[in-house]
Design an enzyme around this catalytic site. Structure first.
Site, PDB file in Angstrom:
ATOM      1  N   GLU A 307       0.812  -1.226   0.000  1.00  0.00           N
ATOM      2  CA  GLU A 307       0.000   0.000   0.000  1.00  0.00           C
ATOM      3  C   GLU A 307       0.839   1.267   0.000  1.00  0.00           C
ATOM      4  O   GLU A 307       0.766   2.055   0.941  1.00  0.00           O
ATOM      5  CB  GLU A 307      -0.841   0.055   1.280  1.00  0.00           C
ATOM      6  CG  GLU A 307      -1.919  -0.930   1.392  1.00  0.00           C
ATOM      7  CD  GLU A 307      -2.610  -0.849   2.760  1.00  0.00           C
ATOM      8  OE1 GLU A 307      -3.747  -1.289   2.828  1.00  0.00           O
ATOM      9  OE2 GLU A 307      -2.005  -0.359   3.729  1.00  0.00           O
ATOM     10  N   GLY A 309       1.861   5.055  -0.663  1.00  0.00           N
ATOM     11  CA  GLY A 309       1.168   6.302  -0.964  1.00  0.00           C
ATOM     12  C   GLY A 309       2.180   7.353  -1.373  1.00  0.00           C
ATOM     13  O   GLY A 309       2.267   7.772  -2.531  1.00  0.00           O
ATOM     14  N   ARG A 310       3.019   7.733  -0.407  1.00  0.00           N
ATOM     15  CA  ARG A 310       3.990   8.808  -0.609  1.00  0.00           C
ATOM     16  C   ARG A 310       4.863   8.583  -1.844  1.00  0.00           C
ATOM     17  O   ARG A 310       5.121   9.505  -2.610  1.00  0.00           O
ATOM     18  CB  ARG A 310       4.877   8.893   0.633  1.00  0.00           C
ATOM     19  CG  ARG A 310       5.785  10.104   0.685  1.00  0.00           C
ATOM     20  CD  ARG A 310       6.832   9.967   1.809  1.00  0.00           C
ATOM     21  NE  ARG A 310       6.292   9.550   3.073  1.00  0.00           N
ATOM     22  CZ  ARG A 310       5.890  10.378   4.038  1.00  0.00           C
ATOM     23  NH1 ARG A 310       6.001  11.676   3.874  1.00  0.00           N
ATOM     24  NH2 ARG A 310       5.388   9.907   5.175  1.00  0.00           N
ATOM     25  N   ARG A 347       3.348  20.255   7.060  1.00  0.00           N
ATOM     26  CA  ARG A 347       4.288  19.190   7.436  1.00  0.00           C
ATOM     27  C   ARG A 347       5.482  19.706   8.252  1.00  0.00           C
ATOM     28  O   ARG A 347       5.953  19.028   9.146  1.00  0.00           O
ATOM     29  CB  ARG A 347       4.757  18.407   6.203  1.00  0.00           C
ATOM     30  CG  ARG A 347       3.620  17.619   5.560  1.00  0.00           C
ATOM     31  CD  ARG A 347       4.079  16.628   4.513  1.00  0.00           C
ATOM     32  NE  ARG A 347       4.798  15.514   5.080  1.00  0.00           N
ATOM     33  CZ  ARG A 347       6.100  15.360   5.066  1.00  0.00           C
ATOM     34  NH1 ARG A 347       6.871  16.268   4.477  1.00  0.00           N
ATOM     35  NH2 ARG A 347       6.666  14.320   5.620  1.00  0.00           N
ATOM     36  N   CYS A 378      -1.283  33.562  10.781  1.00  0.00           N
ATOM     37  CA  CYS A 378      -0.984  34.376  11.949  1.00  0.00           C
ATOM     38  C   CYS A 378      -0.506  33.530  13.110  1.00  0.00           C
ATOM     39  O   CYS A 378      -1.178  33.421  14.136  1.00  0.00           O
ATOM     40  CB  CYS A 378      -2.212  35.173  12.343  1.00  0.00           C
ATOM     41  SG  CYS A 378      -2.498  36.485  11.180  1.00  0.00           S
ATOM     42  N   GLU A 379       0.598  32.868  12.930  1.00  0.00           N
ATOM     43  CA  GLU A 379       1.267  32.254  14.079  1.00  0.00           C
ATOM     44  C   GLU A 379       2.713  31.976  13.721  1.00  0.00           C
ATOM     45  O   GLU A 379       3.039  31.677  12.554  1.00  0.00           O
ATOM     46  CB  GLU A 379       0.529  31.002  14.570  1.00  0.00           C
ATOM     47  CG  GLU A 379       0.488  29.829  13.653  1.00  0.00           C
ATOM     48  CD  GLU A 379      -0.168  28.642  14.375  1.00  0.00           C
ATOM     49  OE1 GLU A 379      -1.406  28.640  14.420  1.00  0.00           O
ATOM     50  OE2 GLU A 379       0.555  27.765  14.880  1.00  0.00           O
TER      51      GLU A 379
HETATM   52  N1  LLP Z   1      -1.084   1.974   4.778  1.00  0.00           N
HETATM   53  C1  LLP Z   1      -1.389   2.406   6.016  1.00  0.00           C
HETATM   54  C2  LLP Z   1      -2.217   1.572   6.879  1.00  0.00           C
HETATM   55  C3  LLP Z   1      -0.932   3.641   6.472  1.00  0.00           C
HETATM   56  O1  LLP Z   1      -1.232   4.048   7.699  1.00  0.00           O
HETATM   57  C4  LLP Z   1      -0.137   4.446   5.617  1.00  0.00           C
HETATM   58  C5  LLP Z   1       0.347   5.752   6.058  1.00  0.00           C
HETATM   59  C6  LLP Z   1       0.145   3.966   4.329  1.00  0.00           C
HETATM   60  C7  LLP Z   1      -0.333   2.731   3.947  1.00  0.00           C
HETATM   61  C8  LLP Z   1       0.959   4.744   3.324  1.00  0.00           C
HETATM   62  O2  LLP Z   1       2.231   5.050   3.757  1.00  0.00           O
HETATM   63  P1  LLP Z   1       3.248   5.796   2.748  1.00  0.00           P
HETATM   64  O3  LLP Z   1       3.571   4.849   1.637  1.00  0.00           O
HETATM   65  O4  LLP Z   1       2.542   6.996   2.227  1.00  0.00           O
HETATM   66  O5  LLP Z   1       4.403   6.137   3.597  1.00  0.00           O
HETATM   67  N2  LLP Z   1       1.137  12.627   7.319  1.00  0.00           N
HETATM   68  C9  LLP Z   1       2.428  11.977   7.414  1.00  0.00           C
HETATM   69  C10 LLP Z   1       2.377  10.551   6.912  1.00  0.00           C
HETATM   70  C11 LLP Z   1       1.421   9.667   7.670  1.00  0.00           C
HETATM   71  C12 LLP Z   1       1.376   8.287   7.103  1.00  0.00           C
HETATM   72  C13 LLP Z   1       0.306   7.509   7.753  1.00  0.00           C
HETATM   73  N3  LLP Z   1       0.077   6.222   7.205  1.00  0.00           N
HETATM   74  C14 LLP Z   1       3.445  12.792   6.624  1.00  0.00           C
HETATM   75  O6  LLP Z   1       3.078  13.824   6.081  1.00  0.00           O
HETATM   76  O7  LLP Z   1       4.615  12.428   6.563  1.00  0.00           O
END
Ligand code: LLP
Length: 450
Positions: A307, A309-310, A347, A378-379
């Site tokens: 899975e 994402g990033r 972030r 404003c912070e």
């Molecule tokens: N699967 C699950 C269950 C997750 O909790 C996450 C990310 C992913 C997949 C995807 O992870 P990735 O491949 O994107 O690393 N807001 C934070 C990142 C939080 C990630 C939470 N879970 C940031 O901006 O770095």
């Protein structure tokens, strides 16, 4: 168009594979170019602040992951973790490339369904899904709900009964491996809001409970060990632990796990300190370990789900701003203030995240200054990046912050009633909105008079 690869932007000792995948580039006018679109033209047409995504990059990363998985382990599915960046067009793009998606709320599920994602390729996460969200899963006919608590098992089973359905579920397991960048820890830590611990026996208990529910079908196990991970040691260790657990389930309950979801977490480049592996290597090493464990432990080969994402959208994105103010505090710090801020990229404020930036129309000029990029909220915590190298900036310059495709738009807010910037998709010299600009009317659309 003549372009220079991004090595001039991320000055670095990166290996050429990583160089080759970098976006954006610089043209012979010294302008930053994304998806063959000159940032000069983008700013003229779409204004700032602006999120821009390179379609080809998303396609390249998606296909690298999907094709490697298919080749090395045909019974697999790459799901896009849509929390990284969620909108209809992105769901449509990744779906066309053969990915499934994971969603983490009713809103993401709704967007995925409206976008036409095949529900049979949707996994639903969340440690505190509401009753409404669980009902929405049943109505949408999603492939699997990833169970995160004992309460959820009861609620989902009752809802499934009312809907006259058998709902497929995975159980989220905490395998005792936590990873971040190059470091990982093996931990018996049971203190997490996510999942069930293997170490204290609750994972086994949850599976037993699920297995006795008439309207739930246990499909498999899920784990997610962390994010922005730069090598595969921790993933391999997690595969080892998860397959050990599969053996235990087989021996204790005669349960054979059909699906093993190893989560996401592949790293991306924000600065030249970050050195992620190629996407193919992440998949190959995880699959290699899984095959070894299957063989050694004589388990039935499960379907493998990953899975990320990033890594699919992170480096595909840049954010363009106008420099509104340059403020130098002698002997202290130079602030470059822009018309964005924590409302469109929280972030740094949240995690002290680091970024690389460049002046989009002076990208060939040397970076002679060390500056801090301030937002307009404003912070005082509203900082986008601290102590970064930049060309000499003046009021009116266009600033590009790189690698903002993941967890920027998706974490944006209307703090201070700033407008969330639009998102454009750039491809082959053409750019189009995939999320249109917000308006002040949008901001008050749900406000009621006293
Ligand atoms: N699967 C699950 C269950 C997750 O909790 C996450 C990310 C992913 C997949 C995807 O992870 P990735 O491949 O994107 O690393 N807001 C934070 C990142 C939080 C990630 C939470 N879970 C940031 O901006 O770095």
């Amino acid at each position: 168009m003549v372009t220079t690869k991004a090595k001039t932007i991320f000055k670095s000792d990166m290996n050429s594979d990583i160089q080759a995948r970098l976006t954006p580039s610089i043209n012979n006018k010294g302008h930053l170019v994304l998806g063959e679109c000159d940032c000069y033209d983008l700013v003229k047409e779409f204004g700032t602040p602006l999120y821009a995504l390179d379609q080809q990059y998303i396609e390249y990363m998606s296909l690298a992951l999907v094709n490697t998985a298919k080749k090395e382990y045909p019974n697999s599915l790459i799901c896009y973790a849509s929390k990284a960046m969620c909108c209809k067009a992105l769901y449509q793009l990744v779906s066309r490339l053969g990915l499934g998606v994971d969603v983490a709320s009713g809103g993401e599920l709704y967007t995925a369904i409206i976008a036409g994602v095949d529900p049979n390729k949707i996994y639903v996460h969340g440690n505190a899904k509401t009753v409404a969200e669980l009902s929405e899963c049943l109505v949408a006919d999603v492939h699997a709900v990833v169970i995160d608590s004992l309460d959820e098992i009861e609620t989902l089973n009752n809802l499934a009964l009312n809907h006259g359905k058998i709902q497929g579920v995975l159980v989220r397991v905490n395998p005792g491996v936590e990873a971040h960048t190059h470091e990982y820890i093996q931990t018996a830590k049971v203190d997490s809001k996510f999942g069930f611990s293997v170490a204290n026996g609750t994972a086994k208990q949850a599976i037993n409970v699920v297995n006795n529910k008439q309207n739930l079908k246990l499909l498999g196990l899920h784990c997610h060990i962390g994010s922005q991970i730069f090598d595969t040691t921790a993933f391999e260790l997690a595969v080892d632990k998860m397959t050990d657990f599969m053996v235990e389930l087989k021996n204790n309950f005669k349960i054979e796990i059909e699906e093993l979801n190893m989560g996401g977490g592949f790293g991306v480049i924000y600065t030249d300190e970050d050195k992620p592996l190629k996407p193919e290597i992440y998949v190959r090493n995880i699959v290699g370990k899984l095959k070894e464990c299957i063989e050694k432990k004589s388990i039935k080969p499960p379907r493998l789900i990953l899975e990320p994402g990033r890594s699919i959208v992170g480096e595909a994105g840049i954010t363009l701003y106008n420099v509104t103010t340059v403020k130098e505090i002698p002997n202290v710090r130079k602030y470059i203030a822009v018309n964005g801020g924590m409302f469109e990229n929280p972030r740094h404020a949240l995690y002290q995240s680091k970024y690389t930036a460049t002046l989009a129309l002076k990208a060939n000029e040397p970076k002679t200054e060390t500056v801090t990029i301030a937002g307009k909220c404003c912070e005082s915590g509203d900082i986008l990046a601290r102590d970064l190298k930049l060309q000499r900036a003046e009021k009116g310059d266009v600033l590009a912050v790189l690698s903002t495709g993941a967890y920027n738009y998706s974490m944006a807010s209307n703090y201070n009633r700033n407008l969330i910037p639009p998102v454009i998709l750039c491809n082959n010299g053409k750019a189009k909105y995939i999320v249109k600009p917000q308006t002040y009317e949008d901001l008050v659309a749900r406000d009621e008079d006293l």
